[in-house]
Design an enzyme around this catalytic site. Structure first.
Site, PDB file in Angstrom:
ATOM      1  N   ALA A  47       0.815  -1.210   0.000  1.00 64.24           N
ATOM      2  CA  ALA A  47       0.000   0.000   0.000  1.00 64.24           C
ATOM      3  C   ALA A  47       0.854   1.268   0.000  1.00 64.24           C
ATOM      4  O   ALA A  47       0.596   2.207  -0.756  1.00 64.24           O
ATOM      5  CB  ALA A  47      -0.934  -0.007   1.206  1.00 64.24           C
ATOM      6  N   GLU A  48       1.875   1.313   0.865  1.00 63.62           N
ATOM      7  CA  GLU A  48       2.775   2.468   0.902  1.00 63.62           C
ATOM      8  C   GLU A  48       4.210   2.038   1.158  1.00 63.62           C
ATOM      9  O   GLU A  48       4.448   1.090   1.923  1.00 63.62           O
ATOM     10  CB  GLU A  48       2.380   3.456   2.009  1.00 63.62           C
ATOM     11  CG  GLU A  48       1.678   4.709   1.508  1.00 63.62           C
ATOM     12  CD  GLU A  48       0.186   4.503   1.403  1.00 63.62           C
ATOM     13  OE1 GLU A  48      -0.483   5.377   0.817  1.00 63.62           O
ATOM     14  OE2 GLU A  48      -0.314   3.495   1.908  1.00 63.62           O
ATOM     15  N   THR A  49       5.117   2.748   0.511  1.00 63.02           N
ATOM     16  CA  THR A  49       6.531   2.699   0.860  1.00 63.02           C
ATOM     17  C   THR A  49       6.884   4.054   1.458  1.00 63.02           C
ATOM     18  O   THR A  49       6.612   5.095   0.856  1.00 63.02           O
ATOM     19  CB  THR A  49       7.402   2.413  -0.363  1.00 63.02           C
ATOM     20  OG1 THR A  49       7.132   1.084  -0.853  1.00 63.02           O
ATOM     21  CG2 THR A  49       8.887   2.510  -0.013  1.00 63.02           C
ATOM     22  N   HIS A  76      -0.603   4.426   8.473  1.00 60.42           N
ATOM     23  CA  HIS A  76      -0.026   3.117   8.792  1.00 60.42           C
ATOM     24  C   HIS A  76       1.463   3.069   8.484  1.00 60.42           C
ATOM     25  O   HIS A  76       2.240   2.434   9.206  1.00 60.42           O
ATOM     26  CB  HIS A  76      -0.793   1.992   8.076  1.00 60.42           C
ATOM     27  CG  HIS A  76      -0.335   1.692   6.694  1.00 60.42           C
ATOM     28  ND1 HIS A  76      -0.763   2.396   5.586  1.00 60.42           N
ATOM     29  CD2 HIS A  76       0.523   0.740   6.222  1.00 60.42           C
ATOM     30  CE1 HIS A  76      -0.191   1.894   4.510  1.00 60.42           C
ATOM     31  NE2 HIS A  76       0.590   0.901   4.857  1.00 60.42           N
TER      32      HIS A  76
END
Length: 275
Positions: A47-49, A76
């Site tokens: 979802a995210e880096t 998160h």
């Protein structure tokens, strides 16, 4: 030739692996070019880096990328970044400060029960009418809706939220009236749930993510909606992503909100960047 870069993968808002939301955390000496950081995020395909660069004894610069875009706020991955610093990178202080491009300074501190507590902004919200296009794309008509950072859609029961099967292609082009990164980003919720105050899901095709498992930034808005609609300042929340899900506790305080939860490291290694 390749350049090895440190990489951690963390399940945030989770008490064990396979819960919560995945984030890749990469501590760097300096930020890489934007197109390279976006390419790495696409390669990581979570979802995210989050990329962090130390600026002082207790401070870091922080940026977040989905596989498709850079985003102005991500809860998160911030929680996961603090978890990495406390658990793996030797940070022994009480509070970590993250300086961000669009969300200002965010702080994270460790609580006595092992959770990490983040201090985030919580912006204003406005009640908006539910359009037929939104109801059709979601596959069910919300009973009430608000605009803010995202589109917040309230349903009558947690079961109705869990049963949603939206048309993601249609949802990607819709959002709060006007322009902004809110388009294609929908938080759907209902009061109640299993031992929680509110149950939600978050669909983000506008940010390159069909559905997000546990979304801190969404809860900064959800906390305000629940406060203004039901008078609740402190919430236990569950984001009901099928097969995973995450527990997020919130405490709204004026224009700020405390978000707290656990995290678990699942991968520690190196990303080999072509030179």
């Amino acid at each position: 030739m390749t350049q090895p870069l440190p990489l951690y993968q963390v399940d945030a808002f989770a008490t064990r692996a396979f819960e919560g939301n995945q984030a890749c955390i990469m501590p760097l000496d300096a930020f890489l070019p934007d197109d390279v950081m976006l390419a790495i995020a696409a390669e990581n395909n979570v979802a995210e880096t989050a990329y962090i660069v130390r600026t002082g004894e207790e401070s870091w610069n922080l940026r977040w990328f989905t596989p498709a875009v850079e985003v102005p706020l991500c809860g998160h991955a911030t929680l996961a970044a603090a978890h990495v610093l406390f658990t793996h990178e030797g940070f022994a202080g009480e509070t970590i400060a993250f300086d961000t491009v669009k969300s200002g300074r965010l702080t994270v501190r460790k609580l006595e029960d092992g959770r990490l507590e983040m201090d985030f902004p919580s912006g204003p919200i406005t009640e908006i009418p539910v359009s037929d296009d939104v109801a059709e794309a979601l596959g069910a008509r919300p009973v009430q809706a608000w605009g803010g950072m995202f589109y917040a859609a309230m349903f009558e029961t947690p079961e109705a939220v869990r049963a949603l099967k939206p048309n993601l292609k249609a949802l990607a082009s819709l959002g709060v009236p006007g322009e902004g990164w809110d388009r294609g980003n929908f938080g759907c919720f209902a009061p109640g749930g299993e031992s929680v105050d509110v149950t939600s899901r978050f669909f983000a095709p506008g940010s390159g993510i069909d559905e997000d498992p546990a979304t801190g930034s969404w809860h900064t808005m959800l906390a305000r909606v629940m406060s203004e609609r039901f008078g609740k300042q402190v919430l236990s929340c569950f984001q009901a992503y099928p097969g995973r899900g995450g527990r997020i506790d919130t405490h709204l305080q004026g224009d700020r909100v405390k978000l707290s939860g656990h995290s678990v490291t699942t991968v520690e290694g190196r990303f080999f960047l072509p030179m």
